[in-house]
Scaffold this motif. Structure first.
Motif, PDB file in Angstrom:
ATOM      1  N   ILE A   8      32.207  80.486  14.213  1.00 42.31           N
ATOM      2  CA  ILE A   8      32.979  79.585  15.090  1.00 42.31           C
ATOM      3  C   ILE A   8      33.842  78.667  14.244  1.00 42.31           C
ATOM      4  CG2 ILE A   8      31.083  77.886  15.238  1.00 42.31           C
ATOM      5  CD1 ILE A   8      32.082  77.302  18.144  1.00 42.31           C
ATOM      6  N   LEU A  12      36.674  75.298  15.085  1.00 43.83           N
ATOM      7  CA  LEU A  12      37.533  74.506  15.970  1.00 43.83           C
ATOM      8  C   LEU A  12      38.490  73.716  15.091  1.00 43.83           C
ATOM      9  CD1 LEU A  12      34.845  72.912  18.348  1.00 43.83           C
ATOM     10  CD2 LEU A  12      36.053  75.086  18.634  1.00 43.83           C
ATOM     11  N   ARG A  36      37.028  68.134  17.058  1.00 47.12           N
ATOM     12  CA  ARG A  36      35.637  68.282  16.600  1.00 47.12           C
ATOM     13  C   ARG A  36      34.823  67.071  17.033  1.00 47.12           C
ATOM     14  NH1 ARG A  36      38.068  69.976  10.899  1.00 47.12           N
ATOM     15  NH2 ARG A  36      38.666  72.098  11.424  1.00 47.12           N
ATOM     16  N   GLY A  37      33.539  67.305  17.240  1.00 41.84           N
ATOM     17  CA  GLY A  37      32.649  66.204  17.584  1.00 41.84           C
ATOM     18  C   GLY A  37      32.707  65.804  19.054  1.00 41.84           C
ATOM     19  N   GLN A  38      33.283  66.638  19.898  1.00 42.49           N
ATOM     20  CA  GLN A  38      33.398  66.318  21.332  1.00 42.49           C
ATOM     21  C   GLN A  38      32.463  67.168  22.184  1.00 42.49           C
ATOM     22  OE1 GLN A  38      35.631  63.809  22.281  1.00 42.49           O
ATOM     23  NE2 GLN A  38      35.677  63.647  20.045  1.00 42.49           N
ATOM     24  N   GLY A  39      31.629  67.987  21.529  1.00 40.07           N
ATOM     25  CA  GLY A  39      30.696  68.822  22.293  1.00 40.07           C
ATOM     26  C   GLY A  39      31.183  70.238  22.552  1.00 40.07           C
ATOM     27  N   GLY A  83      31.943  72.649  20.443  1.00 44.21           N
ATOM     28  CA  GLY A  83      31.302  73.646  19.585  1.00 44.21           C
ATOM     29  C   GLY A  83      29.918  74.021  20.104  1.00 44.21           C
ATOM     30  N   THR A  84      29.167  73.022  20.541  1.00 41.76           N
ATOM     31  CA  THR A  84      27.831  73.274  21.090  1.00 41.76           C
ATOM     32  C   THR A  84      27.943  74.131  22.347  1.00 41.76           C
ATOM     33  OG1 THR A  84      27.086  71.132  20.250  1.00 41.76           O
ATOM     34  CG2 THR A  84      25.730  72.148  21.959  1.00 41.76           C
ATOM     35  N   ASN A 112      27.932  71.569   5.070  1.00 38.21           N
ATOM     36  CA  ASN A 112      28.381  71.464   6.467  1.00 38.21           C
ATOM     37  C   ASN A 112      27.210  71.115   7.394  1.00 38.21           C
ATOM     38  OD1 ASN A 112      29.803  71.690   8.856  1.00 38.21           O
ATOM     39  ND2 ASN A 112      30.597  73.736   8.441  1.00 38.21           N
ATOM     40  N   ARG A 132      27.021  69.182   9.928  1.00 32.31           N
ATOM     41  CA  ARG A 132      27.346  69.138  11.369  1.00 32.31           C
ATOM     42  C   ARG A 132      27.142  70.516  11.997  1.00 32.31           C
ATOM     43  NH1 ARG A 132      33.164  67.203  12.643  1.00 32.31           N
ATOM     44  NH2 ARG A 132      33.597  68.995  11.317  1.00 32.31           N
ATOM     45  N   TRP A 173      23.520  71.454  12.220  1.00 30.05           N
ATOM     46  CA  TRP A 173      22.822  70.754  13.298  1.00 30.05           C
ATOM     47  C   TRP A 173      23.155  71.386  14.657  1.00 30.05           C
ATOM     48  CZ3 TRP A 173      18.975  68.952  15.417  1.00 30.05           C
ATOM     49  CH2 TRP A 173      19.013  68.193  16.577  1.00 30.05           C
ATOM     50  N   VAL A 174      24.418  71.739  14.852  1.00 30.05           N
ATOM     51  CA  VAL A 174      24.809  72.365  16.125  1.00 30.05           C
ATOM     52  C   VAL A 174      24.029  73.665  16.318  1.00 30.05           C
ATOM     53  CG1 VAL A 174      26.717  73.547  17.315  1.00 30.05           C
ATOM     54  CG2 VAL A 174      27.076  71.287  16.297  1.00 30.05           C
ATOM     55  N   TYR A 175      23.908  74.466  15.275  1.00 31.66           N
ATOM     56  CA  TYR A 175      23.197  75.744  15.398  1.00 31.66           C
ATOM     57  C   TYR A 175      21.710  75.516  15.692  1.00 31.66           C
ATOM     58  CZ  TYR A 175      27.465  77.504  13.179  1.00 31.66           C
ATOM     59  OH  TYR A 175      28.768  77.801  12.876  1.00 31.66           O
ATOM     60  N   LYS A 218      20.437  72.918  17.104  1.00 30.22           N
ATOM     61  CA  LYS A 218      20.357  72.325  18.441  1.00 30.22           C
ATOM     62  C   LYS A 218      20.361  73.404  19.527  1.00 30.22           C
ATOM     63  CE  LYS A 218      23.969  69.893  19.588  1.00 30.22           C
ATOM     64  NZ  LYS A 218      24.930  68.937  20.181  1.00 30.22           N
TER      65      LYS A 218
HETATM   66  C1  LIG Z   1      30.983  73.205  13.456  1.00 23.74           C
HETATM   67  C2  LIG Z   1      31.683  73.030  14.774  1.00 23.74           C
HETATM   68  C3  LIG Z   1      31.848  74.363  15.487  1.00 23.74           C
HETATM   69  C4  LIG Z   1      30.830  72.116  15.682  1.00 23.74           C
HETATM   70  O1  LIG Z   1      31.502  71.923  16.888  1.00 23.74           O
HETATM   71  P1  LIG Z   1      31.784  70.437  17.410  1.00 23.74           P
HETATM   72  O2  LIG Z   1      32.428  70.542  18.727  1.00 23.74           O
HETATM   73  O3  LIG Z   1      32.515  69.692  16.343  1.00 23.74           O
HETATM   74  O4  LIG Z   1      30.305  69.878  17.505  1.00 23.74           O
HETATM   75  P2  LIG Z   1      29.622  69.118  18.740  1.00 23.74           P
HETATM   76  O5  LIG Z   1      30.464  67.969  19.137  1.00 23.74           O
HETATM   77  O6  LIG Z   1      29.289  70.113  19.799  1.00 23.74           O
HETATM   78  O7  LIG Z   1      28.254  68.648  18.083  1.00 23.74           O
HETATM   79  C5  LIG Z   1      28.257  67.997  16.836  1.00 23.74           C
HETATM   80  C6  LIG Z   1      26.846  67.539  16.562  1.00 23.74           C
HETATM   81  O8  LIG Z   1      26.711  67.354  15.168  1.00 23.74           O
HETATM   82  C7  LIG Z   1      26.285  66.037  14.909  1.00 23.74           C
HETATM   83  N1  LIG Z   1      26.861  65.674  13.620  1.00 23.74           N
HETATM   84  C8  LIG Z   1      28.109  65.270  13.337  1.00 23.74           C
HETATM   85  N2  LIG Z   1      28.242  65.049  12.021  1.00 23.74           N
HETATM   86  C9  LIG Z   1      27.035  65.342  11.463  1.00 23.74           C
HETATM   87  C10 LIG Z   1      26.512  65.304  10.142  1.00 23.74           C
HETATM   88  N3  LIG Z   1      27.281  64.939   9.120  1.00 23.74           N
HETATM   89  N4  LIG Z   1      25.224  65.689   9.961  1.00 23.74           N
HETATM   90  C11 LIG Z   1      24.444  66.073  10.991  1.00 23.74           C
HETATM   91  N5  LIG Z   1      24.880  66.100  12.269  1.00 23.74           N
HETATM   92  C12 LIG Z   1      26.152  65.743  12.485  1.00 23.74           C
HETATM   93  C13 LIG Z   1      26.794  65.235  16.080  1.00 23.74           C
HETATM   94  O9  LIG Z   1      26.070  64.055  16.237  1.00 23.74           O
HETATM   95  C14 LIG Z   1      26.529  66.221  17.208  1.00 23.74           C
HETATM   96  O10 LIG Z   1      25.180  66.299  17.517  1.00 23.74           O
HETATM   97  P3  LIG Z   1      24.583  65.588  18.844  1.00 23.74           P
HETATM   98  O11 LIG Z   1      25.295  66.203  19.998  1.00 23.74           O
HETATM   99  O12 LIG Z   1      23.134  65.959  18.804  1.00 23.74           O
HETATM  100  O13 LIG Z   1      24.858  64.143  18.704  1.00 23.74           O
HETATM  101  C15 LIG Z   1      33.090  72.364  14.586  1.00 23.74           C
HETATM  102  O14 LIG Z   1      32.932  71.054  14.093  1.00 23.74           O
HETATM  103  C16 LIG Z   1      34.004  73.155  13.667  1.00 23.74           C
HETATM  104  O15 LIG Z   1      34.584  74.141  14.064  1.00 23.74           O
HETATM  105  N6  LIG Z   1      34.147  72.692  12.424  1.00 23.74           N
HETATM  106  C17 LIG Z   1      35.058  73.325  11.472  1.00 23.74           C
HETATM  107  C18 LIG Z   1      34.717  74.755  11.109  1.00 23.74           C
HETATM  108  C19 LIG Z   1      33.240  74.946  10.868  1.00 23.74           C
HETATM  109  O16 LIG Z   1      32.577  74.122  10.271  1.00 23.74           O
HETATM  110  N7  LIG Z   1      32.758  76.079  11.348  1.00 23.74           N
HETATM  111  C20 LIG Z   1      31.388  76.473  11.139  1.00 23.74           C
HETATM  112  C21 LIG Z   1      31.310  77.269   9.897  1.00 23.74           C
HETATM  113  S1  LIG Z   1      29.670  77.894   9.692  1.00 23.74           S
END
Ligand SMILES: CC(C)(COP(=O)(O)OP(=O)(O)OC[C@H]1O[C@@H](n2cnc3c(N)ncnc32)[C@H](O)[C@@H]1OP(=O)(O)O)[C@@H](O)C(=O)NCCC(=O)NCCS
Length: 168
Positions: free
Chosen positions: A84, A86, A92-95, A97-98, A125, A127, A130-132, A134
């Motif tokens: 994935i 975004l 990013r961080g708006q939910g 990705g989850t 990475n 974030r 954590w999403v995975y 979760k």
């Molecule tokens: C990774 C990705 C898909 C996540 O999607 P997103 O919409 O940004 O994430 P969400 O908003 O759904 O959720 C983010 C969660 O991470 C948490 N988070 C944010 N920064 C964090 C950090 N540094 N450490 C741990 N958790 C973190 C947030 O609190 C949130 O969790 P919560 O809902 O329990 O509070 C997106 O950020 C992305 O595409 N990033 C760039 C490319 C990438 O990293 N792809 C994955 C490669 S494996």
């Protein structure tokens, strides 16, 4: 968000997405793409029976904010790889990705009938990790020094989810 089949109509936004430096680092993308190669790649996606690629569309304004992919089909063992990404201001961080990850996991197990969905995520990475977690992916191991980025080695965390695992 909603997911729609990724295809040639998403060229402009995909091209922009591929220029995102932070996105390239987070996904460990070394390759430089040409416009022609990206157009050809997008044209091949619809109708593929080996992979599924979706554009993530923000429902409020119809913006194409990323992509989500099931690839590397192993039919014998009913498994695929998940990916994935975004991109865009304030995306990013708006939910999203989850939500997209949950939707594709449900599709993989309930519609395709897969047994296992695996992925790799770099150690820098948290974030994404954590999403995975979760959503229900389980950490299985570490591929040491799997990525060389700007002269530094980074580990890749290996995660997977089975159809029998709890969906969170
Ligand atoms: C990774 C990705 C898909 C996540 O999607 P997103 O919409 O940004 O994430 P969400 O908003 O759904 O959720 C983010 C969660 O991470 C948490 N988070 C944010 N920064 C964090 C950090 N540094 N450490 C741990 N958790 C973190 C947030 O609190 C949130 O969790 P919560 O809902 O329990 O509070 C997106 O950020 C992305 O595409 N990033 C760039 C490319 C990438 O990293 N792809 C994955 C490669 S494996």
């Amino acid at each position: 968000m909603r997911l729609e089949q990724l295809g040639p109509q998403h060229f402009d936004s995909t091209w922009q997405y591929l220029q995102d430096e932070e996105g390239r680092r987070l996904t460990g993308t070394h390759q430089d793409f040409t416009e022609d190669a990206v157009r050809k790649f997008l044209a091949r996606l619809p109708g593929s029976d080996e992979r599924a690629d979706w554009a993530v569309i923000r429902t409020e304004d119809g913006a194409h904010i990323g992509e989500v992919v099931l690839n590397d089909l192993d039919e014998d063992n009913r498994s695929m790889n998940f990916r994935i990404g975004l991109a865009g201001d304030g995306v990013r961080g708006q939910g999203y990705g989850t939500e997209a990850t949950r939707a594709v996991v449900a599709y993989a197990f309930d519609v395709v009938g897969l047994h296992r969905v695996s992925l790799g995520v770099y150690s820098f990475n948290p974030r994404a990790q954590w999403v995975y977690e979760k959503v229900g992916f389980v950490r299985e191991g570490v591929a040491r020094d799997a990525l060389l980025w700007d002269g530094q080695w980074h580990d890749e965390v290996l995660m997977a989810m089975l159809t029998t695992d709890a969906r969170l």
